[in-house]
Design an enzyme around this catalytic site. Structure first.
Site, PDB file in Angstrom:
ATOM      1  N   LYS A 151       2.673  -0.740   4.572  1.00  0.00           N
ATOM      2  CA  LYS A 151       2.094   0.588   4.324  1.00  0.00           C
ATOM      3  C   LYS A 151       3.199   1.569   3.971  1.00  0.00           C
ATOM      4  O   LYS A 151       4.367   1.353   4.298  1.00  0.00           O
ATOM      5  CB  LYS A 151       1.355   1.067   5.568  1.00  0.00           C
ATOM      6  CG  LYS A 151       0.170   0.177   5.910  1.00  0.00           C
ATOM      7  CD  LYS A 151      -0.930   0.943   6.548  1.00  0.00           C
ATOM      8  CE  LYS A 151      -2.112   0.065   6.874  1.00  0.00           C
ATOM      9  NZ  LYS A 151      -3.062  -0.087   5.783  1.00  0.00           N
ATOM     10  N   HIS A 205      -6.837 -11.013   4.882  1.00  0.00           N
ATOM     11  CA  HIS A 205      -6.769 -10.946   3.414  1.00  0.00           C
ATOM     12  C   HIS A 205      -5.727 -11.901   2.813  1.00  0.00           C
ATOM     13  O   HIS A 205      -6.012 -12.636   1.880  1.00  0.00           O
ATOM     14  CB  HIS A 205      -6.453  -9.518   2.950  1.00  0.00           C
ATOM     15  CG  HIS A 205      -7.352  -8.468   3.544  1.00  0.00           C
ATOM     16  ND1 HIS A 205      -8.688  -8.682   3.752  1.00  0.00           N
ATOM     17  CD2 HIS A 205      -7.108  -7.194   3.976  1.00  0.00           C
ATOM     18  CE1 HIS A 205      -9.232  -7.588   4.275  1.00  0.00           C
ATOM     19  NE2 HIS A 205      -8.296  -6.677   4.432  1.00  0.00           N
ATOM     20  N   ASP A 265      -3.646  -7.055  10.888  1.00  0.00           N
ATOM     21  CA  ASP A 265      -4.541  -6.224  10.065  1.00  0.00           C
ATOM     22  C   ASP A 265      -4.725  -6.821   8.666  1.00  0.00           C
ATOM     23  O   ASP A 265      -5.805  -6.727   8.089  1.00  0.00           O
ATOM     24  CB  ASP A 265      -3.947  -4.802   9.960  1.00  0.00           C
ATOM     25  CG  ASP A 265      -4.862  -3.846   9.214  1.00  0.00           C
ATOM     26  OD1 ASP A 265      -6.073  -3.841   9.504  1.00  0.00           O
ATOM     27  OD2 ASP A 265      -4.372  -3.108   8.333  1.00  0.00           O
ATOM     28  N   GLU A 276       0.849  -1.199   0.000  1.00  0.00           N
ATOM     29  CA  GLU A 276       0.000   0.000   0.000  1.00  0.00           C
ATOM     30  C   GLU A 276       0.871   1.230   0.000  1.00  0.00           C
ATOM     31  O   GLU A 276       1.949   1.238   0.593  1.00  0.00           O
ATOM     32  CB  GLU A 276      -0.890   0.031   1.231  1.00  0.00           C
ATOM     33  CG  GLU A 276      -1.935  -1.043   1.241  1.00  0.00           C
ATOM     34  CD  GLU A 276      -2.862  -0.884   2.424  1.00  0.00           C
ATOM     35  OE1 GLU A 276      -3.874  -0.205   2.286  1.00  0.00           O
ATOM     36  OE2 GLU A 276      -2.537  -1.419   3.502  1.00  0.00           O
TER      37      GLU A 276
END
Ligand code: BG6
Length: 441
Positions: free
Chosen positions: A312, A226, A221, A202
């Protein structure tokens, strides 16, 4: 015309505003059904003010959606006691079912579920469904107690656990590609496949979610849900049928057989500590990047290396699955430099499928060039594919649980993640620069 009631608990939050309301509107328009959308939140709004807040600049509600607001906090055990009177009045006896979407923090689940179960279900013969989002606990133990709480009030058939990655086009396509192309399924094992890489990078950071994220980290997370979900579609054996129970059972078996090898890179982007300072944790060791190497005990997958990577504030937003085939001992052109075959399933931003092959460079004397046979399903069909939440809500209305996660899968995913977290608790957290390739690069 069918009429459904969708109650969003947490009706003024980001999920309700950005994802659920536009999705509900699209469903009503495309599927020709009427929806009574009831948002519940702590703030005070009239129905019109609430509707205007949801509409913002992006869309206007169609006439098929009737938007209402019910004011209530969730930390109070009695705040929903009159909700059924409100729903009965607004539905006027014309509703084919109620769906309660819990878009609140899980700390309120107990209060909410107890109250809903006491008063707000439709009478027999009509659907009552509950949709919940992660975090599904923070480890196996807390997941089990959350699950007991939900199961006390709802049957398994009524519970829809969301993982929005399951509604992404590429993930839905994995089983179709495997099962409808025998050359893939016949080679879909460790005799042929060297490595499976699943990447979900990301560009964005934590945003306003530091409170949640600092207690969670990339592994819980993203990997717990996922990435392990994507992996389960890759490793699972063909289910007997496409009915949800059969699909979920095979996915759960696949996750159960996965184990962590101990190899991991953990990272935190520069500047994260400043963000964590706001929650009183300036020395936070929370990982914003994780790359983990796993394997599977299944006899079909013995020896294949599985790399899961997510982070991230990286260079780009990119999610993809790479299936890297073994470089076979040379068959004929042994002096020629071939690449291993590779199948790439891009998840986002593009959804292309690419198969990398070796081929002769035209005009050369057996020089090899590495090319890819590529195809973009969404571009080719220019499809008006529904957004993730639109598809999930529609499947929930229809009562199809295939795209939702089952209890058995979550239990296995937590076992795997608990083991990973236990083994990496003393690992070094490497700082990486915003916009970089991450610490493992
Ligand atoms: C969520 C995570 O589940 O998925 C977020 O909590 C993450 O941290 C998001 O940003 C990524 O979803 P997508 O669809 O943008 O890849």
């Amino acid at each position: 015309m069918k009429k459904y009631t969708i109650v969003i608990l947490g009706g003024t939050g980001d999920l309700a505003v950005e994802k659920l309301s536009p999705s509900i509107n699209n469903i009503a328009e495309k599927k020709g059904i009427e929806i009574l959308l009831v948002g519940i939140g702590r703030r005070i709004f009239s129905d019109n003010e609430y509707k205007a807040m949801l509409e913002n600049s992006k869309f206007r509600f169609s006439k098929k959606v009737n938007v209402k607001y019910y004011q209530a906090g969730f930390d109070n055990k009695n705040s929903l006691k009159d909700l059924h009177v409100f729903l009965d009045k607004e539905e006027k006896g014309k509703s084919d079912g109620r769906i309660f979407y819990l878009a609140t923090s899980h700390v309120f689940f107990k209060n909410i579920l107890e109250q809903l179960s006491k008063c707000c279900f439709h009478k027999e013969g009509k659907i009552n469904r509950i949709v919940i989002e992660k975090p599904f606990g923070e480890d196996l133990k807390s997941y089990n107690s959350l699950n007991r709480l939900i199961r006390k009030h709802f049957s398994e058939e009524q519970i829809y656990r969301v993982d929005h990655y399951l509604a992404k086009e590429t993930i839905e396509n994995i089983l179709v590609l495997r099962m409808s192309n025998p050359f893939l399924e016949r080679t879909w094992n460790s005799d042929f496949i060297e490595k499976i890489n699943i990447t979900v990078d990301e560009k964005k950071g934590i945003g306003r979610r530091i409170e949640y994220y600092d207690k969670t980290g990339a592994i819980r997370d993203m990997v717990q849900n996922h990435l392990l979900q994507i992996l389960s579609f890759i490793l699972m054996k063909p289910p007997k049928t496409t009915i949800p129970g059969d699909v979920h059972a095979e996915k759960a078996k696949a996750i159960k057989k996965v184990y962590f090898t101990g190899k991991a890179f953990l990272g935190q982007y520069e500047g994260y500590a400043e963000e964590a300072r706001k929650t009183g944790n300036p020395n936070s060791r929370t990982e914003t990047f994780a790359e983990l190497t796993l394997k599977s005990n299944d006899k079909n997958w013995k020896g294949t290396t599985i790399n899961l990577r997510t982070g991230k504030k990286l260079k780009k937003k990119e999610a993809k699955i790479e299936i890297i085939y073994k470089k076979e001992p040379c068959l004929l052109y042994c002096n020629i430099d071939t690449n291993p075959n590779k199948l790439v399933l891009n998840i986002q931003p593009e959804q292309d499928v690419e198969l990398c092959i070796n081929t002769k460079t035209p005009g050369s004397e057996f020089e090899i060039t590495h090319e890819s046979l590529a195809f973009s399903p969404t571009k080719k069909f220019d499809s008006d594919a529904p957004q993730n939440y639109e598809l999930l809500l529609w499947e929930c209305i229809k009562g199809n649980k295939t795209l939702f996660i089952s209890d058995i899968e979550l239990k296995e995913a937590w076992k795997t993640v608990d083991d990973i977290r236990h083994k990496i608790k003393n690992n070094k957290i490497i700082t990486y620069k915003e916009g970089s390739e991450g610490p493992s690069a």
